[in-house]
Design an enzyme around this catalytic site. Structure first.
Site, PDB file in Angstrom:
ATOM      1  N   GLU A 117       0.799  -1.229   0.000  1.00 19.79           N
ATOM      2  CA  GLU A 117       0.000   0.000   0.000  1.00 19.79           C
ATOM      3  C   GLU A 117       0.832   1.280   0.000  1.00 19.79           C
ATOM      4  O   GLU A 117       0.661   2.158   0.856  1.00 19.79           O
ATOM      5  CB  GLU A 117      -0.986   0.002   1.176  1.00 19.79           C
ATOM      6  N   GLU A 169      -5.343  -8.517   0.068  1.00 18.64           N
ATOM      7  CA  GLU A 169      -6.130  -8.190   1.266  1.00 18.64           C
ATOM      8  C   GLU A 169      -7.567  -7.904   0.848  1.00 18.64           C
ATOM      9  O   GLU A 169      -7.800  -7.313  -0.210  1.00 18.64           O
ATOM     10  CB  GLU A 169      -5.593  -6.952   2.006  1.00 18.64           C
TER      11      GLU A 169
HETATM   12  C1  BG6 Z   1      -4.645  -2.409   4.976  1.00 17.61           C
HETATM   13  C2  BG6 Z   1      -3.299  -2.682   5.566  1.00 17.61           C
HETATM   14  O1  BG6 Z   1      -4.700  -1.069   4.661  1.00 17.61           O
HETATM   15  O2  BG6 Z   1      -5.786  -2.558   5.771  1.00 17.61           O
HETATM   16  C3  BG6 Z   1      -3.317  -3.546   6.814  1.00 17.61           C
HETATM   17  O3  BG6 Z   1      -2.414  -3.188   4.620  1.00 17.61           O
HETATM   18  C4  BG6 Z   1      -4.501  -3.178   7.677  1.00 17.61           C
HETATM   19  O4  BG6 Z   1      -2.088  -3.393   7.446  1.00 17.61           O
HETATM   20  C5  BG6 Z   1      -5.769  -3.422   6.883  1.00 17.61           C
HETATM   21  O5  BG6 Z   1      -4.534  -3.806   8.904  1.00 17.61           O
HETATM   22  C6  BG6 Z   1      -7.061  -3.194   7.645  1.00 17.61           C
HETATM   23  O6  BG6 Z   1      -7.096  -1.905   8.168  1.00 17.61           O
HETATM   24  P1  BG6 Z   1      -7.326  -1.636   9.719  1.00 17.61           P
HETATM   25  O7  BG6 Z   1      -7.129  -0.179   9.889  1.00 17.61           O
HETATM   26  O8  BG6 Z   1      -8.715  -2.068  10.004  1.00 17.61           O
HETATM   27  O9  BG6 Z   1      -6.305  -2.452  10.431  1.00 17.61           O
END
Ligand code: BG6
Length: 471
Positions: free
Chosen positions: A165, A371
């Site tokens: 990211e 993700e």
């Molecule tokens: C992504 C990241 O943006 O979202 C992760 O790569 C992150 O590191 C994930 O944990 C979910 O976001 P959050 O803020 O709910 O942890």
């Protein structure tokens, strides 16, 4: 286009899930590991530190065995730069080298393909203190780190991801804990100079990977999601194009074509933020060539034209929850057609399909989702169960859209939702859970850290077993 029949996913589809080092490992300042910016940042209020997390460092064998039980074909994890190089450069930490070597071996023992992210938000603090990515030297510091990874793990790791990211680091670094702009006169100038260096580091690393490991594959891992216009007003469409370019295409145009996106260039000109580009930089950018595009997807965004309202009126109209706005460029608004998670994140499975289509039509490279998932306050019942039907629903709807995208000709290599196991969120603590595996701890009470299989664990096991036929 009406699709009545979805296609089967490819036989070798890489089913798995993801984690990142600083969010899952714990032991953040032990075993020779140096501090990263995540360890030195001010903790978000009400959240615990990173010394334990899910304690993956001490539980990795048990955790990988559980992933194997789910049928994982791949496991995406990141290497903590400061576990390998405590100061970011210089002396290597043999214990760190061994830890990831053991993790990789454990994956392979279970027939799980390691998918390794080199850098996931955890810049070495020692380098940050010198100026981090703002310095030209950062390019070769990263490439040096990458070389060490290729030398030590290249015999076993076939799939590499460069920077997680990078677009979010540039757009919302403060929320991630990596942005510190105190005393910076033109924030954009700094951000896009840092970004230029990261892009150079990525291009050099991809080239190096192809030279050192001809059988390996490497790609970028930005967070890509389509931006919708708030209405069919032509100006809203222009605003959506602006934000699509700034949020998404800048990163992929550079990784794939080695050139700056023209709309972003115009935006940078207007902000007086054109990065310093040295002779030879654009040749480096053009020499990278990713083998695939990895991307993280949570939700789309919706924007309207910023019609020059007063700052007060703009603030009233822009839904802060909906995301950022850029005066004169776009104004983020809530999409009333979408529901949200309990953390206020919009849920948009069809936007996922639209995002696949758009990426594929622009770049024609295979894609892997690194993700996608739903954060929730899961509850462990007295008999050790977690009934996370909401997560199953979310994932089912997104996988359906992958199948539709595949039926439309998009090449999709795999799917790794966030996250394999509960871990610490970027700024909302460990009680915001994403995993298939529940970790028995609260924010501050560490309990016994025992692992429990959530309902989604059994559901995902079936999905993998049937290669996505049974959802
Ligand atoms: C992504 C990241 O943006 O979202 C992760 O790569 C992150 O590191 C994930 O944990 C979910 O976001 P959050 O803020 O709910 O942890």
């Amino acid at each position: 286009m009406i699709i009545t029949k979805t296609h089967k996913l490819p036989e070798n589809f890489l089913w798995g899930a993801s984690t990142s080092a600083y969010q899952v490992e714990g032991e953040n300042l032990t075993h020779g590991k140096g501090p990263s910016v995540q360890d030195t940042k001010e903790l978000p209020p009400g959240t615990s530190g990173l010394d334990v997390c899910a304690d993956f460092y001490n539980h990795y064998k048990e955790d990988i065995a559980l992933m194997a039980e789910m049928g994982f074909k791949t496991f995406r994890f990141s290497v903590a730069w400061t576990r390998i190089l405590p100061q970011g450069t210089g002396e290597v930490n043999p214990e760190g080298i061994k830890f990831y070597s053991d993790v990789i071996d454990e994956c392979i023992r279970h027939n799980i393909e390691p998918l390794v992210t080199m850098f996931h938000f955890d810049l070495p603090d020692a380098l940050d203190k010198k100026g981090g990515w703002s310095r030209r030297e950062s390019v070769d510091e990263f490439v040096n780190f990458a070389r060490i990874l290729f030398e030590n793990y290249g015999d076993r790791v076939k799939y590499w991801l460069t920077i997680n990211e990078q677009n979010m680091l540039t757009l919302v670094g403060e929320a991630i804990g990596t942005g510190n702009y105190a005393g910076v006169e033109n924030k954009y100038k700094k951000l896009y100079q840092d970004n230029h260096h990261m892009l150079l580091a990525q291009a050099k690393t991809m080239k190096l990977c192809h030279e050192m490991l001809p059988n390996a594959k490497i790609g970028p891992a930005p967070n890509i999601s389509l931006i919708y216009p708030a209405s069919c007003k032509p100006k809203d469409v222009l605003a959506a194009q602006n934000f699509n370019a700034i949020r998404n295409w800048l990163y992929l145009d550079m990784a794939v074509f080695g050139r700056y996106n023209n709309l972003v260039w115009k935006f940078l000109e207007e902000q007086d933020a054109i990065p310093e580009i040295l002779p030879g930089d654009m040749e480096i950018m053009a020499s990278g060539h990713p083998d695939f595009i990895a991307f993280n997807y949570y939700n789309t965004s919706t924007v309207a034209w910023d019609d020059g309202l007063s700052p007060e009126e703009t603030a009233r109209k822009a839904d802060q929850q909906a995301g950022q706005s850029e005066p004169g460029v776009f104004l983020s608004v809530r999409n009333e057609n979408l529901t949200t998670t309990e953390f206020g994140w919009e849920i948009d499975p069809e936007g996922f399909r639209a995002t696949f289509r758009e990426i594929y039509s622009r770049y024609h490279l295979p894609m892997i989702v690194t993700e996608n998932g739903l954060g929730a306050y899961d509850k462990l019942t007295e008999d050790g169960k977690v009934h996370d039907q909401y997560r199953i629903e979310y994932l089912r709807k997104h996988i359906e859209q992958i199948k539709l995208a595949v039926s439309e000709g998009c090449e999709v290599m795999g799917y790794c939702p966030w996250s394999a196991i509960d871990l610490v969120s970027t700024h909302e603590g460990i009680v915001k859970r994403y995993g298939f595996i529940y970790v028995n701890r609260d924010e501050f009470d560490l309990k016994d850290l025992a692992r429990y299989r959530k309902d989604s664990f059994y559901w995902y096991q079936k999905v993998i077993e049937t290669n996505g036929e049974e959802l």
